[in-house]
Write a protein that holds these residues in place. Structure first.
Motif, PDB file in Angstrom:
ATOM      1  N   VAL A  73       5.856   2.843 -13.129  1.00 33.27           N
ATOM      2  CA  VAL A  73       4.911   3.973 -13.093  1.00 33.27           C
ATOM      3  C   VAL A  73       3.539   3.471 -12.660  1.00 33.27           C
ATOM      4  CG1 VAL A  73       3.865   5.837 -14.424  1.00 33.27           C
ATOM      5  CG2 VAL A  73       6.199   5.091 -14.952  1.00 33.27           C
ATOM      6  N   ILE A  74       2.918   4.158 -11.694  1.00 34.45           N
ATOM      7  CA  ILE A  74       1.574   3.806 -11.244  1.00 34.45           C
ATOM      8  C   ILE A  74       0.637   4.991 -11.446  1.00 34.45           C
ATOM      9  CG2 ILE A  74       2.387   2.079  -9.608  1.00 34.45           C
ATOM     10  CD1 ILE A  74       2.042   4.060  -7.358  1.00 34.45           C
ATOM     11  N   ASP A  75      -0.655   4.692 -11.572  1.00 35.59           N
ATOM     12  CA  ASP A  75      -1.630   5.744 -11.877  1.00 35.59           C
ATOM     13  C   ASP A  75      -2.346   6.276 -10.637  1.00 35.59           C
ATOM     14  OD1 ASP A  75      -3.305   3.643 -11.253  1.00 35.59           O
ATOM     15  OD2 ASP A  75      -4.375   3.631 -13.164  1.00 35.59           O
ATOM     16  N   GLY A  76      -1.789   6.040  -9.472  1.00 32.47           N
ATOM     17  CA  GLY A  76      -2.357   6.562  -8.236  1.00 32.47           C
ATOM     18  C   GLY A  76      -1.261   6.767  -7.209  1.00 32.47           C
ATOM     19  N   VAL A  77      -1.589   7.499  -6.171  1.00 31.99           N
ATOM     20  CA  VAL A  77      -0.639   7.711  -5.071  1.00 31.99           C
ATOM     21  C   VAL A  77      -0.978   6.745  -3.947  1.00 31.99           C
ATOM     22  CG1 VAL A  77       0.195   9.338  -3.329  1.00 31.99           C
ATOM     23  CG2 VAL A  77      -0.251  10.127  -5.664  1.00 31.99           C
ATOM     24  N   ALA A  78       0.011   6.032  -3.481  1.00 33.14           N
ATOM     25  CA  ALA A  78      -0.169   5.082  -2.383  1.00 33.14           C
ATOM     26  C   ALA A  78       0.231   5.751  -1.073  1.00 33.14           C
ATOM     27  CB  ALA A  78       0.670   3.838  -2.618  1.00 33.14           C
ATOM     28  N   SER A  79      -0.691   5.807  -0.148  1.00 39.83           N
ATOM     29  CA  SER A  79      -0.415   6.425   1.150  1.00 39.83           C
ATOM     30  C   SER A  79      -0.446   5.374   2.242  1.00 39.83           C
ATOM     31  CB  SER A  79      -1.456   7.501   1.454  1.00 39.83           C
ATOM     32  OG  SER A  79      -1.242   8.071   2.726  1.00 39.83           O
ATOM     33  N   PRO A  80       0.556   5.354   3.123  1.00 41.42           N
ATOM     34  CA  PRO A  80       0.526   4.379   4.226  1.00 41.42           C
ATOM     35  C   PRO A  80      -0.689   4.618   5.107  1.00 41.42           C
ATOM     36  CG  PRO A  80       2.230   6.040   4.585  1.00 41.42           C
ATOM     37  CD  PRO A  80       1.730   6.251   3.199  1.00 41.42           C
ATOM     38  N   LYS A  81      -1.305   3.537   5.519  1.00 37.32           N
ATOM     39  CA  LYS A  81      -2.520   3.642   6.329  1.00 37.32           C
ATOM     40  C   LYS A  81      -2.217   3.406   7.803  1.00 37.32           C
ATOM     41  CE  LYS A  81      -5.197   4.174   2.741  1.00 37.32           C
ATOM     42  NZ  LYS A  81      -5.888   5.461   2.478  1.00 37.32           N
ATOM     43  N   GLN A 133      -3.660  -7.148 -14.373  1.00 38.53           N
ATOM     44  CA  GLN A 133      -3.107  -5.899 -13.870  1.00 38.53           C
ATOM     45  C   GLN A 133      -2.464  -6.105 -12.498  1.00 38.53           C
ATOM     46  OE1 GLN A 133      -4.868  -2.067 -14.796  1.00 38.53           O
ATOM     47  NE2 GLN A 133      -6.791  -3.100 -15.292  1.00 38.53           N
ATOM     48  N   VAL A 134      -1.527  -5.221 -12.195  1.00 39.58           N
ATOM     49  CA  VAL A 134      -0.843  -5.272 -10.908  1.00 39.58           C
ATOM     50  C   VAL A 134      -1.115  -3.964 -10.173  1.00 39.58           C
ATOM     51  CG1 VAL A 134       1.364  -5.487  -9.720  1.00 39.58           C
ATOM     52  CG2 VAL A 134       0.972  -6.741 -11.854  1.00 39.58           C
ATOM     53  N   GLU A 135      -1.661  -4.069  -8.966  1.00 38.99           N
ATOM     54  CA  GLU A 135      -1.978  -2.889  -8.161  1.00 38.99           C
ATOM     55  C   GLU A 135      -0.980  -2.776  -7.014  1.00 38.99           C
ATOM     56  OE1 GLU A 135      -5.941  -0.588  -6.444  1.00 38.99           O
ATOM     57  OE2 GLU A 135      -6.010  -2.750  -6.817  1.00 38.99           O
ATOM     58  N   VAL A 136      -0.565  -1.565  -6.755  1.00 39.22           N
ATOM     59  CA  VAL A 136       0.431  -1.297  -5.718  1.00 39.22           C
ATOM     60  C   VAL A 136      -0.133  -0.265  -4.761  1.00 39.22           C
ATOM     61  CG1 VAL A 136       2.766  -0.474  -5.265  1.00 39.22           C
ATOM     62  CG2 VAL A 136       2.285  -1.734  -7.367  1.00 39.22           C
ATOM     63  N   GLY A 137       0.001  -0.519  -3.450  1.00 36.84           N
ATOM     64  CA  GLY A 137      -0.495   0.460  -2.499  1.00 36.84           C
ATOM     65  C   GLY A 137      -0.519  -0.061  -1.083  1.00 36.84           C
ATOM     66  N   ALA A 138      -1.258   0.643  -0.242  1.00 38.95           N
ATOM     67  CA  ALA A 138      -1.393   0.245   1.154  1.00 38.95           C
ATOM     68  C   ALA A 138      -2.090  -1.108   1.240  1.00 38.95           C
ATOM     69  CB  ALA A 138      -2.176   1.298   1.920  1.00 38.95           C
ATOM     70  N   PRO A 139      -1.637  -1.978   2.144  1.00 43.12           N
ATOM     71  CA  PRO A 139      -2.258  -3.307   2.271  1.00 43.12           C
ATOM     72  C   PRO A 139      -3.731  -3.190   2.634  1.00 43.12           C
ATOM     73  CG  PRO A 139      -0.161  -3.228   3.435  1.00 43.12           C
ATOM     74  CD  PRO A 139      -0.480  -1.813   3.037  1.00 43.12           C
ATOM     75  N   PRO A 140      -4.529  -4.179   2.243  1.00 46.57           N
ATOM     76  CA  PRO A 140      -5.953  -4.179   2.598  1.00 46.57           C
ATOM     77  C   PRO A 140      -6.136  -4.135   4.107  1.00 46.57           C
ATOM     78  CG  PRO A 140      -5.477  -5.862   0.961  1.00 46.57           C
ATOM     79  CD  PRO A 140      -4.161  -5.348   1.434  1.00 46.57           C
ATOM     80  N   ILE A 174       4.439  -2.025   1.681  1.00 46.23           N
ATOM     81  CA  ILE A 174       3.531  -1.742   0.577  1.00 46.23           C
ATOM     82  C   ILE A 174       3.109  -3.074  -0.023  1.00 46.23           C
ATOM     83  CG2 ILE A 174       5.275  -1.596  -1.267  1.00 46.23           C
ATOM     84  CD1 ILE A 174       3.733   0.900  -2.277  1.00 46.23           C
ATOM     85  N   ALA A 175       1.871  -3.141  -0.520  1.00 47.44           N
ATOM     86  CA  ALA A 175       1.326  -4.395  -1.034  1.00 47.44           C
ATOM     87  C   ALA A 175       1.371  -4.436  -2.559  1.00 47.44           C
ATOM     88  CB  ALA A 175      -0.113  -4.572  -0.560  1.00 47.44           C
ATOM     89  N   ILE A 176       1.616  -5.628  -3.092  1.00 42.93           N
ATOM     90  CA  ILE A 176       1.597  -5.873  -4.530  1.00 42.93           C
ATOM     91  C   ILE A 176       0.502  -6.902  -4.803  1.00 42.93           C
ATOM     92  CG2 ILE A 176       2.943  -6.537  -6.549  1.00 42.93           C
ATOM     93  CD1 ILE A 176       4.124  -4.162  -5.091  1.00 42.93           C
ATOM     94  N   ASP A 177      -0.535  -6.511  -5.549  1.00 47.95           N
ATOM     95  CA  ASP A 177      -1.671  -7.388  -5.795  1.00 47.95           C
ATOM     96  C   ASP A 177      -1.820  -7.634  -7.300  1.00 47.95           C
ATOM     97  OD1 ASP A 177      -4.027  -8.783  -5.871  1.00 47.95           O
ATOM     98  OD2 ASP A 177      -5.300  -7.138  -5.214  1.00 47.95           O
ATOM     99  N   SER A 178      -1.576  -8.885  -7.710  1.00 47.63           N
ATOM    100  CA  SER A 178      -1.721  -9.242  -9.125  1.00 47.63           C
ATOM    101  C   SER A 178      -2.892 -10.202  -9.343  1.00 47.63           C
ATOM    102  CB  SER A 178      -0.426  -9.896  -9.625  1.00 47.63           C
ATOM    103  OG  SER A 178      -0.141 -11.070  -8.881  1.00 47.63           O
ATOM    104  N   LYS A 179      -3.721 -10.388  -8.327  1.00 46.41           N
ATOM    105  CA  LYS A 179      -4.784 -11.388  -8.411  1.00 46.41           C
ATOM    106  C   LYS A 179      -6.187 -10.769  -8.482  1.00 46.41           C
ATOM    107  CE  LYS A 179      -2.060 -14.853  -5.930  1.00 46.41           C
ATOM    108  NZ  LYS A 179      -1.992 -15.756  -4.752  1.00 46.41           N
ATOM    109  N   THR A 180      -6.404  -9.671  -7.774  1.00 47.31           N
ATOM    110  CA  THR A 180      -7.762  -9.119  -7.699  1.00 47.31           C
ATOM    111  C   THR A 180      -8.274  -8.672  -9.059  1.00 47.31           C
ATOM    112  OG1 THR A 180      -7.387  -8.400  -5.425  1.00 47.31           O
ATOM    113  CG2 THR A 180      -9.206  -7.370  -6.612  1.00 47.31           C
TER     114      THR A 180
END
Length: 234
Positions: free
Chosen positions: A186-194, A150-157, A140-146
């Motif tokens: 806690v995150i506001d979306g569901v992260a699904s593996p791609k 904020q910090v976004e968590v989810g499937a890698p780009p 899973i990817a952790i993105d604090s730069k885009t």
């Protein structure tokens, strides 16, 4: 007459002797007072046990993340998660209700496991790990730069030739909810593996099988060999 005056004069008591006696009495009194205070104030006990709220799933419920906890229980993962130490990226109830798993390439169990990382990663360390292996078996990817602040968590780009896209998941809305066996963010979306992409013109993305013959038409295609369930509804 001289004898009479001597008889009437009281014996002389040196002032220094009286002062020394008063000082000695004062010191003794203070020592006694300090001794009593020392006995009445017990020393703090070190190493006292810290009792937290509960295990991870019970803590999810008490924190209002009931949809995620219910899905974990329904899919038979409660024992595994409560039996280890994990960092959980738990979607809100609203995010869980809105998720439909449009790709359909991963089972509900896989999606839930994708939100679980072995070990405890506090918020102050979370951005040190741009990619973290999950219980599902992919990263899973952790993105604090885009998105600044904020910090976004989810499937890698996913993408090729410089078009990397962005993390697909949710933003962290609350951090560091402590549990006995881990921590919850806690995150506001569901992260699904791609499903991994096959690179354009035979340039294969890491995680795919080189020489499979797929993706050589000049267009990126997805490997669909991991069809295992629909998703949605949990």
């Amino acid at each position: 007459q001289v004898l009479h005056e001597r008889l009437l004069t009281p014996p002389h008591t040196p002032t220094s002797t009286m002062s020394t006696f008063a000082f000695t009495q004062s010191v003794a009194s203070c020592a006694s007072f300090k001794s009593v205070r020392g006995r009445s104030a017990p020393k703090p006990v070190r190493g006292a046990q810290v009792i937290r709220a509960a295990n991870l799933m019970d803590t999810c419920r008490s924190s209002g993340l009931t949809a995620f906890a219910d899905a974990v229980e329904k899919n038979g993962l409660t024992g595994e998660i409560n039996g280890g130490t994990f960092t959980i990226f738990a979607p809100t109830n609203e995010a869980m209700g809105a998720f439909t798993n449009p790709d359909g390439t991963h089972s509900t169990v896989d999606v839930l496991k994708f939100h679980c990382v072995k070990g405890k990663i506090a918020s102050k360390h979370i951005t040190n790990y741009p990619l973290i292996m999950t219980l599902e078996g992919t990263k899973i990817a952790i993105d604090s730069k885009t998105t600044p602040g904020q910090v976004e968590v989810g499937a890698p780009p996913q993408g090729t030739q410089g078009l990397s896209g962005r993390v697909d998941g949710g933003f962290i809305k609350q951090m560091d909810i402590e549990a006995d066996n881990g921590v919850i963010h806690v995150i506001d979306g569901v992260a699904s593996p791609k499903a991994p992409l096959i690179g354009q013109n035979g340039g294969y993305v890491a995680g795919t099988v080189p020489g499979s013959g797929e993706g050589r038409t000049g267009l990126d295609t997805k490997v669909s060999s991991k069809q295992s369930g629909g998703g949605g509804g949990w």
